[in-house]
Design a protein around this motif. Structure first.
Motif, PDB file in Angstrom:
ATOM      1  N   UNK A 130       0.806  -1.228   0.000  1.00  0.00           N
ATOM      2  CA  UNK A 130       0.000   0.000   0.000  1.00  0.00           C
ATOM      3  C   UNK A 130       0.840   1.279   0.000  1.00  0.00           C
ATOM      4  N   UNK A 131       1.829   1.352  -0.882  1.00  0.00           N
ATOM      5  CA  UNK A 131       2.630   2.569  -1.012  1.00  0.00           C
ATOM      6  C   UNK A 131       3.785   2.704  -0.039  1.00  0.00           C
ATOM      7  N   UNK A 132       3.927   1.769   0.894  1.00  0.00           N
ATOM      8  CA  UNK A 132       5.055   1.777   1.829  1.00  0.00           C
ATOM      9  C   UNK A 132       5.901   0.528   1.595  1.00  0.00           C
ATOM     10  N   UNK A 133       7.136   0.572   2.034  1.00  0.00           N
ATOM     11  CA  UNK A 133       8.020  -0.588   1.925  1.00  0.00           C
ATOM     12  C   UNK A 133       8.441  -1.007   3.328  1.00  0.00           C
ATOM     13  N   UNK A 134       8.268  -2.299   3.608  1.00  0.00           N
ATOM     14  CA  UNK A 134       8.591  -2.860   4.914  1.00  0.00           C
ATOM     15  C   UNK A 134       9.756  -3.832   4.793  1.00  0.00           C
ATOM     16  N   UNK A 135      10.643  -3.811   5.771  1.00  0.00           N
ATOM     17  CA  UNK A 135      11.758  -4.757   5.834  1.00  0.00           C
ATOM     18  C   UNK A 135      11.285  -5.986   6.600  1.00  0.00           C
ATOM     19  N   UNK A 136      11.127  -7.092   5.883  1.00  0.00           N
ATOM     20  CA  UNK A 136      10.622  -8.330   6.472  1.00  0.00           C
ATOM     21  C   UNK A 136      11.746  -9.365   6.505  1.00  0.00           C
ATOM     22  N   UNK A 137      11.976  -9.950   7.671  1.00  0.00           N
ATOM     23  CA  UNK A 137      13.000 -10.977   7.806  1.00  0.00           C
ATOM     24  C   UNK A 137      12.393 -12.329   7.425  1.00  0.00           C
ATOM     25  N   UNK A 138      13.058 -12.996   6.488  1.00  0.00           N
ATOM     26  CA  UNK A 138      12.621 -14.313   6.044  1.00  0.00           C
ATOM     27  C   UNK A 138      13.588 -15.377   6.539  1.00  0.00           C
ATOM     28  N   UNK A 139      13.033 -16.456   7.022  1.00  0.00           N
ATOM     29  CA  UNK A 139      13.793 -17.638   7.428  1.00  0.00           C
ATOM     30  C   UNK A 139      13.198 -18.788   6.620  1.00  0.00           C
ATOM     31  N   UNK A 140      13.857 -19.097   5.495  1.00  0.00           N
ATOM     32  CA  UNK A 140      13.397 -20.116   4.551  1.00  0.00           C
ATOM     33  C   UNK A 140      14.041 -21.458   4.866  1.00  0.00           C
ATOM     34  N   UNK A 141      13.232 -22.498   4.852  1.00  0.00           N
ATOM     35  CA  UNK A 141      13.729 -23.872   4.978  1.00  0.00           C
ATOM     36  C   UNK A 141      13.243 -24.645   3.765  1.00  0.00           C
ATOM     37  N   UNK A 142      14.178 -25.147   2.972  1.00  0.00           N
ATOM     38  CA  UNK A 142      13.842 -25.939   1.794  1.00  0.00           C
ATOM     39  C   UNK A 142      14.321 -27.369   2.017  1.00  0.00           C
TER      40      UNK A 142
END
Length: 177
Positions: A130-142
């Motif tokens: 919605x017009x803003x940018x958020x820093x999101x921490x991702x912890x991916x497990x494949x």
């Protein structure tokens, strides 16, 4: 009140821990990241809010080019609302065996470690909402299931609080199990 604060802090800290990827070092089939993503791979996934509600579904077509210890992944997303997105990852295996990567919408450098059939991949995604940018921490497990199929579960956090999860199933094209 003091006990409640300590209990809350302990719960938050416990939520940040998880298994070490080396726990999977003897699990087969062994994942060779560059080999698995070399060529075209399809993925189907969804984003679920922390209450379990499915907020978005998507398909990703991934074109991978592997050269020595470098891997380029061109990801083309098509969401259930008709919107599209592209992310191009530039990955490199370092001398210590870890993978490092960059993409235009990733802050800094992503880091990953492979052991056995598993990859743990951590990064900060710059997510527009919605017009803003958020820093999101991702912890991916494949987790490699067989030579053609891989499953992925990612936790998405902000300030250490999980906001949702992304679940994906990858399938290599023209692959015979």
């Amino acid at each position: 009140m003091k006990r409640q604060c300590i209990a809350l802090l302990a719960a938050l800290l416990a939520g940040c821990t998880g298994p070490d990827v080396q726990h999977y070092k003897s699990v087969t089939p062994a994942l060779d990241l560059a080999d698995y993503f070399n060529g075209t791979t399809d993925a189907w996934g969804m984003f679920q809010r922390r209450n379990g509600e499915v907020a978005k579904r998507f398909h990703v077509e991934i074109t991978g080019v592997s050269e020595q210890d470098k891997l380029t992944l061109d990801e083309r997303f098509r969401y259930d609302d008709g919107s599209t997105q592209q992310r191009v990852w530039h990955l490199a295996r370092s001398a210590d065996g870890l993978w490092r990567g960059t993409a235009a919408d990733v802050k800094g450098e992503a880091q990953g470690e492979v052991a056995g059939n598993a990859l743990r991949w951590q990064y900060t995604l710059l997510l527009p909402v919605d017009g803003s940018t958020y820093e999101m921490q991702f912890d991916d497990w494949m987790f490699l299931i067989d030579r053609c199929t891989m499953m992925n579960r990612a936790s998405m956090r902000k300030f250490g609080v999980e906001l949702g999860q992304v679940t994906l199933t990858f399938r290599r094209r023209a692959c015979v199990p």
